[in-house]
Design an enzyme around this catalytic site. Structure first.
Site, PDB file in Angstrom:
ATOM      1  N   ASP A 161       2.080   4.428   0.682  1.00 28.37           N
ATOM      2  CA  ASP A 161       1.949   5.424   1.342  1.00 28.37           C
ATOM      3  C   ASP A 161       3.412   6.233   1.570  1.00 28.37           C
ATOM      4  O   ASP A 161       4.119   6.126   0.609  1.00 28.37           O
ATOM      5  CB  ASP A 161       1.249   5.141   2.728  1.00 28.37           C
ATOM      6  N   PHE A 196       0.917  -1.040   0.073  1.00 31.71           N
ATOM      7  CA  PHE A 196       0.070  -0.025   0.026  1.00 31.71           C
ATOM      8  C   PHE A 196       0.864   1.127   0.014  1.00 31.71           C
ATOM      9  O   PHE A 196       1.474   1.477   0.961  1.00 31.71           O
ATOM     10  CB  PHE A 196      -0.745  -0.210   1.274  1.00 31.71           C
ATOM     11  N   ASP A 223       4.905  -1.934  10.714  1.00 32.75           N
ATOM     12  CA  ASP A 223       5.056  -2.271  12.054  1.00 32.75           C
ATOM     13  C   ASP A 223       6.623  -1.895  12.476  1.00 32.75           C
ATOM     14  O   ASP A 223       6.745  -1.464  13.667  1.00 32.75           O
ATOM     15  CB  ASP A 223       4.624  -3.783  12.691  1.00 32.75           C
ATOM     16  N   ASP A 257       4.315  -5.818   3.566  1.00 30.70           N
ATOM     17  CA  ASP A 257       3.836  -4.266   4.172  1.00 30.70           C
ATOM     18  C   ASP A 257       3.439  -4.193   5.647  1.00 30.70           C
ATOM     19  O   ASP A 257       4.001  -3.408   6.051  1.00 30.70           O
ATOM     20  CB  ASP A 257       2.536  -3.839   3.238  1.00 30.70           C
ATOM     21  N   TYR A 258       2.677  -5.026   6.186  1.00 26.75           N
ATOM     22  CA  TYR A 258       2.530  -5.302   7.421  1.00 26.75           C
ATOM     23  C   TYR A 258       3.861  -5.255   8.527  1.00 26.75           C
ATOM     24  O   TYR A 258       3.847  -4.621   9.355  1.00 26.75           O
ATOM     25  CB  TYR A 258       1.428  -6.335   7.910  1.00 26.75           C
TER      26      TYR A 258
HETATM   27  N1  LIG Z   1       1.400   0.755   3.813  1.00 28.51           N
HETATM   28  C1  LIG Z   1       0.733   0.768   5.000  1.00 28.51           C
HETATM   29  N2  LIG Z   1       0.277   2.169   5.355  1.00 28.51           N
HETATM   30  C2  LIG Z   1      -0.484   2.078   6.395  1.00 28.51           C
HETATM   31  C3  LIG Z   1      -0.618   1.138   7.224  1.00 28.51           C
HETATM   32  C4  LIG Z   1      -1.406   1.517   8.476  1.00 28.51           C
HETATM   33  C5  LIG Z   1      -1.853   0.932   9.482  1.00 28.51           C
HETATM   34  N3  LIG Z   1      -2.801  -0.012   9.206  1.00 28.51           N
HETATM   35  C6  LIG Z   1      -3.373  -1.030  10.074  1.00 28.51           C
HETATM   36  C7  LIG Z   1      -4.015  -0.256  11.072  1.00 28.51           C
HETATM   37  C8  LIG Z   1      -5.132  -0.608  11.373  1.00 28.51           C
HETATM   38  C9  LIG Z   1      -5.725  -1.530  10.102  1.00 28.51           C
HETATM   39  O1  LIG Z   1      -6.134  -2.833  10.329  1.00 28.51           O
HETATM   40  C10 LIG Z   1      -4.816  -1.314   9.291  1.00 28.51           C
HETATM   41  O2  LIG Z   1      -4.192  -2.380   8.491  1.00 28.51           O
HETATM   42  C11 LIG Z   1      -1.674   2.837   8.150  1.00 28.51           C
HETATM   43  N4  LIG Z   1      -0.858   3.346   7.080  1.00 28.51           N
HETATM   44  C12 LIG Z   1      -0.765   4.617   6.501  1.00 28.51           C
HETATM   45  O3  LIG Z   1       0.375   5.353   6.912  1.00 28.51           O
HETATM   46  C13 LIG Z   1       0.134   6.563   7.189  1.00 28.51           C
HETATM   47  C14 LIG Z   1       0.097   7.021   8.520  1.00 28.51           C
HETATM   48  O4  LIG Z   1       1.380   6.973   9.319  1.00 28.51           O
HETATM   49  P1  LIG Z   1       1.651   7.644  10.547  1.00 28.51           P
HETATM   50  O5  LIG Z   1       1.676   8.880  10.425  1.00 28.51           O
HETATM   51  O6  LIG Z   1       2.864   6.752  11.165  1.00 28.51           O
HETATM   52  O7  LIG Z   1       0.477   7.124  11.495  1.00 28.51           O
HETATM   53  C15 LIG Z   1      -1.026   6.972   6.603  1.00 28.51           C
HETATM   54  O8  LIG Z   1      -0.934   7.342   5.127  1.00 28.51           O
HETATM   55  C16 LIG Z   1      -1.916   5.744   6.435  1.00 28.51           C
HETATM   56  O9  LIG Z   1      -2.722   5.117   5.646  1.00 28.51           O
HETATM   57  C17 LIG Z   1      -0.296  -0.146   6.972  1.00 28.51           C
HETATM   58  O10 LIG Z   1      -0.451  -1.172   7.399  1.00 28.51           O
HETATM   59  N5  LIG Z   1       0.527  -0.221   5.955  1.00 28.51           N
END
Ligand SMILES: Nc1nc2c(c(CN[C@H]3C=C[C@H](O)[C@@H]3O)cn2[C@@H]2O[C@H](COP(=O)(O)O)[C@@H](O)[C@H]2O)c(=O)[nH]1
Length: 200
Positions: A98, A96, A178, A173-174
């Site tokens: 980001d 994903f 993390d 990605d997860y």
């Molecule tokens: N690639 C990828 N991007 C992810 C996630 C998550 C969290 N995911 C889990 C949480 C609950 C659900 O069950 C989801 O699975 C957030 N983001 C992105 O990060 C950014 C926020 O960053 P910070 O400023 O650090 O909070 C924002 O663009 C947000 O869209 C992921 O897992 N992978």
């Protein structure tokens, strides 16, 4: 919190379309997709305009679909890949794209910014959505995770070990996200790109 009005609009849009087209439940979208991650992805993108994370790069259309892919992935995870969530083509979902993943990939040495781009990011310059460098950062991160996945699969095959469960770009990605969350302090020196948009 930035983009409050957009967030409000997007939430309303999701609720309205779920009610109008899917009987008020996302599970109906899942069931309509007949256990295909790709079908679910395209149903989401076609039905909910705020998920249309599509831009252009050198005259070609590029679809990252960050939020749609994370939605399909989270659906698969929450349903533990069983029943309605048993998507045969789950491995076709890419990471994903980001701003956090490029940062952690750079931190781990898997991705390298050019000197010019690094300086720009360090200055905290905003990149607009669809800017050439923004698309490059997202595209290279996505490809980087695909290559890491291929390397892992190759290593496992060489060792003729049976993988302990599935290895796919979602799980990578997860893991990376993390890792970024748990090592935020270690990554302070690595900049990330700043883009304001509703797509990630
Ligand atoms: N690639 C990828 N991007 C992810 C996630 C998550 C969290 N995911 C889990 C949480 C609950 C659900 O069950 C989801 O699975 C957030 N983001 C992105 O990060 C950014 C926020 O960053 P910070 O400023 O650090 O909070 C924002 O663009 C947000 O869209 C992921 O897992 N992978």
């Amino acid at each position: 919190m930035p983009l409050m009005e957009d967030r409000h609009r997007v939430l309303n849009e999701a609720g309205r379309i779920l009610l109008e087209k899917f009987g008020g439940s996302f599970l109906n979208c899942v069931r309509k997709s007949e256990k295909s991650a790709q079908k679910l992805l395209h149903l989401i993108v076609e039905s909910f305009p705020s998920y249309r994370d599509v831009t252009e790069f050198e005259g070609k259309s590029v679809s990252f679909y960050k939020r749609a892919q994370i939605l399909v992935a989270d659906t698969w995870s929450v349903l533990e890949g069983q029943g309605d969530g048993c998507f045969a083509d789950i491995a076709s979902i890419t990471m994903f794209a980001d701003y956090r993943l490029p940062q952690v990939l750079a931190h781990l040495g898997a991705l390298k910014y050019s000197d010019e781009l690094l300086k720009k990011l360090c200055r905290g310059e905003m990149l607009s959505y669809g800017d050439k460098q923004e698309v490059e950062i997202r595209g290279c991160s996505l490809w980087c995770v695909e290559l890491i996945r291929d390397c892992l699969l190759e290593l496992i095959e060489k060792k003729s070990e049976k993988p302990n469960g599935e290895i796919n770009s979602i799980l990578l990605d997860y893991y990376l996200w993390d890792y970024a969350r748990d090592h935020r302090d270690d990554m302070k020196g690595i900049p990330f790109h700043r883009t304001r948009c509703i797509y990630y």
